[in-house]
Design an enzyme around this catalytic site. Sequence first.
Site, short mmCIF file in Angstrom:
data_model
loop_
_atom_site.label_atom_id
_atom_site.label_comp_id
_atom_site.label_asym_id
_atom_site.label_seq_id
_atom_site.Cartn_x
_atom_site.Cartn_y
_atom_site.Cartn_z
N ASP A 125 11.52 -20.28 39.25
CA ASP A 125 10.78 -20.48 39.91
C ASP A 125 10.14 -21.80 38.60
O ASP A 125 8.86 -20.63 38.12
CB ASP A 125 9.66 -19.82 40.95
CG ASP A 125 8.07 -20.63 41.04
OD1 ASP A 125 8.33 -21.68 40.84
OD2 ASP A 125 7.76 -19.75 41.87
N VAL A 126 9.94 -23.11 38.66
CA VAL A 126 9.49 -23.33 37.94
C VAL A 126 8.27 -24.39 38.38
O VAL A 126 8.13 -25.09 39.46
CB VAL A 126 9.97 -23.68 36.89
CG1 VAL A 126 11.00 -23.45 36.12
CG2 VAL A 126 11.45 -24.58 37.52
N GLU A 127 6.47 -24.46 38.06
CA GLU A 127 6.39 -25.01 38.94
C GLU A 127 4.86 -26.07 37.82
O GLU A 127 5.24 -24.85 36.26
CB GLU A 127 4.75 -24.56 39.92
CG GLU A 127 6.28 -23.47 41.03
CD GLU A 127 5.53 -22.70 41.89
OE1 GLU A 127 4.10 -23.32 42.39
OE2 GLU A 127 6.31 -22.08 42.66
N ALA A 128 4.02 -26.70 38.10
CA ALA A 128 3.03 -27.34 37.88
C ALA A 128 1.71 -26.09 38.17
O ALA A 128 1.54 -26.18 39.67
CB ALA A 128 3.07 -28.53 37.66
#
Length: 278
Positions: A125-128
């Site tokens: 899970d990659v998020e800003a």
Amino acid sequence: MSLLASGCGGGPLESDQVISENVFSDNYRKPKDYPIHGIDVSKFQGDIDWNAVANSGVKFAWIKATEGGDYADARFQANWEGAKAAGIPRGAYHFVYWCSPPLEEISNFEQNAPVEDDALPPVLDVEATPTSQTCHRHLTQDGAIADMQVMLQEMERHYGKRPIIYATVDFYEAILSDGALTDYPIWVRSTKYHPAVRYGSRAWHFWQYQSDGRVPGIGGNVDKDAFYGTNEQWAAFQREPGVRPVQTGAAVPAPATPQTTAAHPQESIAEPAGAPAE
């Protein structure tokens, strides 16, 4: 080179969380046009009655396992065992904290999410999350992709299945939109538009289209997700999860039998800090 201020932490809910079918253009398939629906959960869903969830028609569940190098979701084990006992295919996901060493993060995930033949592939899970109080790293595109490659490769080595990338719109536009890491399946988030509007021609496997749904067996809101394909393609995906989907584009399909499920906001994966209107 794209720059993205990132960190780890929750954020405010989006203004467009309440789904109305009329926000999806007639030129695109609507969520109800996809026959396979599921949910994603974390400790914020509390005690879940997984038998009730299964009886409601939910076909899969993504379950938060870990975050960063040392955090484990308090409800992961109960959710993991409960979903399996109810016969719901489930997979674990790891939320990336950009200020921890990549291998340290995945070691944390591996220590908590078991290797099981019948599990869905692991998810990165990659998020800003620019509101993080503890991580003020500014990501470059090259740096983020390099870290992701280390984590994805280790996940695949350990679990024997090609991982899935979960990416919010802002992260995707800044880091992945030029074609990076297209050899990995992607799970996209778009609560207002069909993924083709925000993610272009990128072929996707899963679409998180609602963050305030309801489903029997869960006391509050839960995220709702759709699988890209047919019942037959879903069965094939479970047998061979690394197989790429065929991009179905914007065409509206022949009427499908709607699958009624529900879903809602969850910790990091459902509430990215500073997420744009989707």
